[in-house]
Design a protein around this motif. Structure first.
Motif, mmCIF file in Angstrom:
data_model
loop_
_atom_site.group_PDB
_atom_site.id
_atom_site.type_symbol
_atom_site.label_atom_id
_atom_site.label_comp_id
_atom_site.label_asym_id
_atom_site.label_seq_id
_atom_site.Cartn_x
_atom_site.Cartn_y
_atom_site.Cartn_z
ATOM 1 N N ALA A 135 5.782 -5.819 5.633
ATOM 2 C CA ALA A 135 5.066 -7.049 5.323
ATOM 3 C C ALA A 135 4.137 -6.789 4.148
ATOM 4 O O ALA A 135 3.782 -5.649 3.855
ATOM 5 N N GLY A 136 3.769 -7.870 3.493
ATOM 6 C CA GLY A 136 2.926 -7.771 2.311
ATOM 7 C C GLY A 136 3.727 -8.114 1.071
ATOM 8 O O GLY A 136 4.943 -7.898 1.024
ATOM 9 N N GLU A 137 3.057 -8.672 0.084
ATOM 10 C CA GLU A 137 3.741 -9.117 -1.140
ATOM 11 C C GLU A 137 3.925 -7.962 -2.114
ATOM 12 O O GLU A 137 2.950 -7.398 -2.619
ATOM 13 N N GLU B 92 0.824 -1.212 0.000
ATOM 14 C CA GLU B 92 0.000 0.000 0.000
ATOM 15 C C GLU B 92 0.860 1.265 0.000
ATOM 16 O O GLU B 92 0.546 2.240 -0.695
ATOM 17 N N LEU B 93 1.952 1.255 0.776
ATOM 18 C CA LEU B 93 2.780 2.450 0.900
ATOM 19 C C LEU B 93 3.798 2.597 -0.232
ATOM 20 O O LEU B 93 4.177 3.714 -0.579
ATOM 21 N N LEU B 94 4.245 1.479 -0.796
ATOM 22 C CA LEU B 94 5.324 1.552 -1.789
ATOM 23 C C LEU B 94 4.858 1.356 -3.230
ATOM 24 O O LEU B 94 5.538 1.785 -4.153
ATOM 25 N N GLU B 95 3.703 0.721 -3.435
ATOM 26 C CA GLU B 95 3.237 0.471 -4.792
ATOM 27 C C GLU B 95 1.935 1.199 -5.125
ATOM 28 O O GLU B 95 1.672 1.466 -6.293
ATOM 29 N N GLN B 96 1.140 1.495 -4.120
ATOM 30 C CA GLN B 96 -0.164 2.110 -4.371
ATOM 31 C C GLN B 96 -0.229 3.573 -3.921
ATOM 32 O O GLN B 96 -1.287 4.193 -3.975
ATOM 33 N N ALA C 86 9.643 -1.130 -6.439
ATOM 34 C CA ALA C 86 9.493 -1.286 -4.993
ATOM 35 C C ALA C 86 10.404 -2.386 -4.468
ATOM 36 O O ALA C 86 11.060 -2.224 -3.421
ATOM 37 N N LEU C 87 10.476 -3.498 -5.184
ATOM 38 C CA LEU C 87 11.351 -4.597 -4.768
ATOM 39 C C LEU C 87 12.810 -4.149 -4.709
ATOM 40 O O LEU C 87 13.532 -4.445 -3.749
ATOM 41 N N SER D 208 9.324 6.903 -6.767
ATOM 42 C CA SER D 208 8.356 7.043 -5.690
ATOM 43 C C SER D 208 8.602 5.994 -4.606
ATOM 44 O O SER D 208 8.558 6.298 -3.406
ATOM 45 N N ALA D 209 8.858 4.760 -5.013
ATOM 46 C CA ALA D 209 9.122 3.695 -4.035
ATOM 47 C C ALA D 209 10.372 4.002 -3.208
ATOM 48 O O ALA D 209 10.394 3.772 -1.999
ATOM 49 N N ARG D 210 11.402 4.549 -3.854
ATOM 50 C CA ARG D 210 12.621 4.898 -3.095
ATOM 51 C C ARG D 210 12.321 5.970 -2.048
ATOM 52 O O ARG D 210 12.805 5.902 -0.916
#
Length: 199
Positions: free
Chosen positions: A115-117, A58-62, A123-124, A98-100
């Protein structure tokens, strides 16, 4: 080089860092006497094992984390929901940057694990480069995604020989940390590296 990390409100929970691992955990007087050559870093507040944030995707991809140079257009706060989706659709290259920036916000809140996939490569990569752990989500998530979720989830106790992974919060005790939230973080260490320090 050996480094002692000492938080003034938890002198019994001092860690001696040797590279990426904890060489010792104990009281300041004992560790300082046993390792007089160690560099000492003093922090306000309490030293903890750090936090697990269960809202990785939610925080890194959405969520879109605006670049500071975009403040006039998008502001400085994270953008979620349909507006974030539209920004990512308009320019997919935004995802990695954005993910960074999202990872930096996690570190600034004392998160040493998420946590979370995660599915997005940006993001990965950001999580891997920072050295964040990726764990399993709790069975139920208590509330909306946040950098300071309620309740806060602390990792297990720090142990000698374990990874040098912890966070320091400028609060007098854990009760105050729960009350005031993870925005009180002053330092985050991953793999023995100081990856966040409050200005």
């Amino acid at each position: 080089m050996l480094t002692l990390h000492v938080a003034e409100a938890s002198p019994e929970a001092v860690v001696l860092v040797d590279g990426a691992h904890l060489a010792a955990v104990g009281r300041y007087e004992e560790l300082a006497a046993a390792h007089p050559q160690a560099r000492v870093r003093h922090w306000p507040g309490i030293l903890t094992p750090g936090l697990l944030n269960p809202y990785g995707p939610e925080l890194l991809e959405q969520t879109y984390h605006p670049d500071p140079r975009e403040a006039d257009t998008y502001g400085t706060r994270p953008i979620g929901g349909p507006r974030a989706e539209a920004l990512f659709r308009a320019d997919p290259a935004r995802r990695g940057a954005s993910a960074r920036r999202g990872v930096q916000r996690l570190l600034a809140h004392g998160s040493v694990a998420i946590a979370g996939e995660l599915r997005e490569r940006g993001a990965l990569d950001a999580v891997r480069r920072a050295g964040l752990l990726v764990g399993q989500r709790p069975p139920s998530l208590p509330g909306p995604p946040s950098f300071s979720p309620v309740p806060l989830i602390l990792l297990p106790a720090l142990l000698p020989g374990g990874p040098a992974r912890f966070a320091v919060f400028d609060v007098p005790d854990r009760t105050a940390l729960v009350r005031e939230g993870s925005g009180t973080c002053v330092a985050t260490v991953l793999g023995g590296r100081l990856v966040y320090r409050a200005r």
